[in-house]
Design a protein around this motif. Sequence first.
Motif, PDB file in Angstrom:
ATOM      1  N   MET A 119       0.847  -1.190   0.000  1.00 55.99           N
ATOM      2  CA  MET A 119       0.000   0.000   0.000  1.00 55.99           C
ATOM      3  C   MET A 119       0.888   1.247   0.000  1.00 55.99           C
ATOM      4  SD  MET A 119      -2.892   1.089   2.764  1.00 55.99           S
ATOM      5  CE  MET A 119      -3.272  -0.652   2.952  1.00 55.99           C
ATOM      6  N   THR A 120       0.654   2.133  -0.936  1.00 55.35           N
ATOM      7  CA  THR A 120       1.488   3.326  -1.062  1.00 55.35           C
ATOM      8  C   THR A 120       0.906   4.475  -0.248  1.00 55.35           C
ATOM      9  OG1 THR A 120       0.309   4.198  -2.971  1.00 55.35           O
ATOM     10  CG2 THR A 120       2.064   2.588  -3.408  1.00 55.35           C
ATOM     11  N   GLU A 121       1.750   5.519  -0.076  1.00 56.16           N
ATOM     12  CA  GLU A 121       1.272   6.714   0.609  1.00 56.16           C
ATOM     13  C   GLU A 121       0.142   7.360  -0.170  1.00 56.16           C
ATOM     14  OE1 GLU A 121       2.959  11.048   2.126  1.00 56.16           O
ATOM     15  OE2 GLU A 121       4.353   9.395   1.726  1.00 56.16           O
TER      16      GLU A 121
ATOM     17  N   SER B 282      -6.583   1.950   2.189  1.00 57.32           N
ATOM     18  CA  SER B 282      -6.752   2.847   1.031  1.00 57.32           C
ATOM     19  C   SER B 282      -7.900   3.831   1.234  1.00 57.32           C
ATOM     20  CB  SER B 282      -6.981   2.036  -0.255  1.00 57.32           C
ATOM     21  OG  SER B 282      -5.886   1.193  -0.513  1.00 57.32           O
ATOM     22  N   GLY B 283      -8.072   4.248   2.474  1.00 53.88           N
ATOM     23  CA  GLY B 283      -9.094   5.244   2.761  1.00 53.88           C
ATOM     24  C   GLY B 283     -10.471   4.685   3.000  1.00 53.88           C
ATOM     25  N   ARG B 284     -10.627   3.349   2.985  1.00 53.09           N
ATOM     26  CA  ARG B 284     -11.959   2.778   3.224  1.00 53.09           C
ATOM     27  C   ARG B 284     -12.401   2.953   4.680  1.00 53.09           C
ATOM     28  NH1 ARG B 284     -14.301  -0.401  -0.582  1.00 53.09           N
ATOM     29  NH2 ARG B 284     -13.052  -0.873  -2.442  1.00 53.09           N
ATOM     30  N   LEU B 285     -11.454   3.108   5.579  1.00 57.73           N
ATOM     31  CA  LEU B 285     -11.755   3.376   6.981  1.00 57.73           C
ATOM     32  C   LEU B 285     -11.014   4.640   7.396  1.00 57.73           C
ATOM     33  CD1 LEU B 285     -12.896   2.680   9.783  1.00 57.73           C
ATOM     34  CD2 LEU B 285     -10.883   1.222  10.145  1.00 57.73           C
ATOM     35  N   ALA B 286     -11.748   5.596   7.903  1.00 57.30           N
ATOM     36  CA  ALA B 286     -11.154   6.843   8.371  1.00 57.30           C
ATOM     37  C   ALA B 286     -11.768   7.183   9.722  1.00 57.30           C
ATOM     38  CB  ALA B 286     -11.395   7.972   7.373  1.00 57.30           C
TER      39      ALA B 286
END
Length: 649
Positions: free
Chosen positions: A1-3, A463-467
Amino acid sequence: MTEDDLMADIPVALSVTRLPQSTSDTPMAITVIDRPMIESSGFIEIPDLLRLVPGFQVGLSWRDHHTAVTYHGQSDGLSRRMQVLIDGRVAVGSLFGLMDWDRLGITIDDIERIEVIRGPAGVAYGSNAFTGAINIVTREASLNPGWRFTTTTGSRDTSLVTAQYAESGERFDYRGSVSRYHTDGFQDVNDESTARSGRFQGHYQLEAQTRLDFQLGHSEGPWGRGGSGAHVDPVGEKDASERNANVRLTHSVKPGNEWYLQFGFSSTEEDEDFSLGLLSDLLGISPVQVPIQVPGQQDQEVFGHTFDYQVNRRDLEFQQLISGDRYQIAWGGGYRQDLVNIREITGLKEWTDMETYRLQGNLEYRLTDKLLFNGGAIYEDNDINPGEVSWRLGLNYTLVPGQVLRASVAESWRQPFLIENYHHIAIRLEDGTDIDTVQVATQSLDAERLRSYELGYIGRWFSGRLAAEVKVYREEFQDEIEYAWDPAYPEIASLYNLGAIVDMNSGKTDINGFETGIQLRPAEHTRLWLSYAYADANQSCPPMAFRSFYDHSATPTHTASLLGSQDFGDGWQLSAGYYYLDQMAWVLWGADSDSYDRVDVRLAKDIRLQKADLKLELIGQNLGGDYYEFNTLNEFETRTFLRATLQFH
């Protein structure tokens, strides 16, 4: 997973510091209510959307279908500690800071997103933003060009009809809209409201680096005037209208470096005139005794004009944005003139004005790759109250990509509104003679002060699915403006209340709390939004202050919401929302309110036509037991609505 994966889709907010920042770089907590949240909620009225924000409370119809919106409670029906903007235009009125949500000139369908600053935002927007700010951003014309029609019908004779046309060209984008909204309000409460609105906004590219943005609006319609039912405060109807215009010229020197000059104007008017009867009848004496009890006066008819006024505002603002490799600076200044003509509330027969000047600056500086500094200050002065400086300092530290710690401290001041400075509500004769003083500021009021401390955490995974965002805070309010009852206040007669309500700087409140907001997308077509707030308030006030009359705290201990949405394919969507508000007291006009929870459900179907898209929605609100909003008169029962939206290609 990248930044890049971790930072994908992080909202960029302009509201917190006036700088373009990702929500992980802001020095304070911010909630962004985006378009999917707005649609999934199924809400009909705009202020209901703020139930989704941690720590916010919404109280419908405190009077005349006005809605109170507050952060961490400590409010009456006049939520005068919150700044509200629409596309950068100040929407809060000059009287007490009252926000007339029915006459914004926009509907929920117009909104692209709402940026909500949870904490003092005076550094960016002046003293009106004492505890927070709400920036409503409307949809660009390019998002849905052509004709668009919506209609809503349902419980309490609620109807909302809108028509829009948007056009997007090479140099000129614009949108025009008209709407009519009506509701009967609550059962057995005279809070019926009708609002007819029109709005035109546009964006014109003068040159490659220069653009002109403008918005024009008009709204009008009658309200059911709630009143107390007393002879001197009867149930009836009043007419209200509002007009506004805002023009902004922006010149971009290069990316990240630009300036703008903005001018705004608004005018609000309410008409009300009712007879209270003969003075002798009000005093309970014979006509020949009137000159004895009221020297220099004869028996005469007495009229009420409590909500009969005119308010004008002129606002001029300049801002410059400067950025480099490691820094951003936004600095500027503004001038505002508020003019009011409202004798019944001030006792003054002529127009009264207040001029306000402000100078502000905000800085973002990247000390290292992981450490970000935010600082800002504003000086605000007017020709009534002495000038004050509000400031804020913050540090954001990136633990790893997508994981940020945040700490800030701020001090803010709220200058009294124009009417607070001249407050003198009374039942008076046409020549200005006071018969019964209802509410008065017996001396000059000082600014309220708020010192706030905040520790925060922002995290993103998968990948932003959980924030998730967490805020731990302490707020210290001093010199709060209280309403205290003085039964011995001298007056000729007590027609409305014994003595008078006196405005004074005598309140103090400390609040310690915790808040969180979580967004989860477990599958491509499934979304969840959770908010929760805990607050422990310690409030002190004089024995006769209205806050002392209630059993409950003016700050609820727990506030929560959960909203979920599922797209089943083939145009079908289902969403449901759960909302909880702990017991609390709405000060003045309100009551001790018991805790309540409610469940809303929305079922939607998208239908693709040959030349248009049709969306049908069935909405159910409060699918459970009845509860009370703001006071014990406003019983919110189960309500159902049907909404249809037709967008032509």
